[in-house]
Design an enzyme around this catalytic site. Sequence first.
Site, mmCIF file in Angstrom:
data_model
loop_
_atom_site.group_PDB
_atom_site.id
_atom_site.type_symbol
_atom_site.label_atom_id
_atom_site.label_comp_id
_atom_site.label_asym_id
_atom_site.label_seq_id
_atom_site.Cartn_x
_atom_site.Cartn_y
_atom_site.Cartn_z
ATOM 1 N N TRP A 171 0.463 4.814 2.487
ATOM 2 C CA TRP A 171 1.129 3.519 2.643
ATOM 3 C C TRP A 171 1.108 3.132 4.118
ATOM 4 C CZ3 TRP A 171 6.937 2.914 3.506
ATOM 5 C CH2 TRP A 171 7.318 1.565 3.424
ATOM 6 N N ASP A 252 8.438 11.534 -0.252
ATOM 7 C CA ASP A 252 8.752 10.109 -0.367
ATOM 8 C C ASP A 252 8.739 9.784 -1.862
ATOM 9 O OD1 ASP A 252 9.101 7.408 -0.211
ATOM 10 O OD2 ASP A 252 7.284 6.982 0.937
ATOM 11 N N LYS A 288 11.967 -0.160 -6.740
ATOM 12 C CA LYS A 288 11.081 -0.312 -7.896
ATOM 13 C C LYS A 288 11.793 0.021 -9.204
ATOM 14 C CE LYS A 288 7.632 -0.982 -4.991
ATOM 15 N NZ LYS A 288 8.180 -0.637 -3.689
#
Length: 442
Positions: A171, A252, A288
């Site tokens: 990312w 993460d 999310k």
Amino acid sequence: MEATADRRIATLARHLEASSLSYSQINNTISSSPTSSNSSVFAHLARAPEDPILGVTVAFNKDSSPSKLNLGVGAYRTEEGKPLVLNVVRQAEKLLVNDSSRNKEYIPIVGLADFNKLSAKLILGANSPAIQENRVATVQCLSGTGSLRVGAEFLARHYHQRTVYITQPTWGNHPKVFALAGLAVSTYRYYDPTTRGLNFQGLLEDLGSAPSGAIVLLHACAHNPTGVDPTLAQWEQMRQLIRSKGLLPFFDSAYQGFASGSLDRDAEPVRMFVADGGECLVAQSYAKNMGLYGERVGALSIVCKAADVASRVESQLKLVIRPMYSSPPIHGASIVATILKDRNMYHQWTIELKEMAERIISMRQQLFNALKSRGTPGDWSHIIKQIGMFTFTGLNSKQVAFMTKEYHIYMTSDGRISMAGLSSRTVPHLADAIHAAVTRVV
């Protein structure tokens, strides 16, 4: 009496005259200062480039085409292409709004106690020995990015190794978060462009040659941007290597439950590392899996060897957070805590979460079928093998630019697309664009 009054008036006049001169001098000084001149003290600044991910949305918004499609944004969309607020989130918010005992006072530096306790339980497991033995320090942070940043700042202050290894690719925000915290960023091989899968041998070699004690960033599930995850057997090999080298895992976890539809399955890699008694860090995000993007709700958990160590770690985390943003916001964390501690609401959440995950899986299958039916050159099976919100299509930057120009389809230049941005209606348009790009652009 009259003479005294005259003296007072004369004294006052002199005082006013002195004040006037003083003010004039001050005013002249202000006028000549750089900040009050016609040119800005920031005039030398160059315009910063758009964020490569957020910049996609900026370009998309400027496009007036009715067929435009944004596949760059990392946010869930419904079949109609609209943002989704979960029913269980609306229900929780109603409860909170109607509770007259609630106030808007500051919450503790570490955040809401219920939120922290329930977040640790969600990622580590209800029966985690680490939780039962009070070996976990959990603090509420500003979503996943904030959790990573607090963890990075903590490590930069208190950990003996200052190098963090991140996947290649990863990312776009990962290297920035760690570098700005003062850590040196290195990479380890992860994605294989040839197979569009995992370069497991390269991964093992790179981590095997990392210096003892180095920090290793691991994506708990639904690797961003590739959508390629190790198998559980591969995770076990990674665990053994990481522990034998004395590396420090930093997970993460941005997509728990959102990848497979199962909260427990998506947490298995994290729990595997915690079960061996070793230490690790875990950053969580509820953007999310609860759709709380704008509420910025996240948590950082540091699993320690002993309860007294965890207590000291928490005390130091407070010193990181206090000068950064003082204390986290209350509303989003209250929504999460309300849902996680109520059995019925929690069950409703898992159902809605599974529906989101299954829709994304369905989009993968539909896109694969559409490309296959068009006879698009190449093996597109990676689309259904990858998991989570994103797919690494394998398209190059020229093909991406072609699709944007000719088909008004927006994505990052590396060919990453958000499967959540697709619908049954838009899959044919994307398949047509990919087919044209592959056959017409090298």
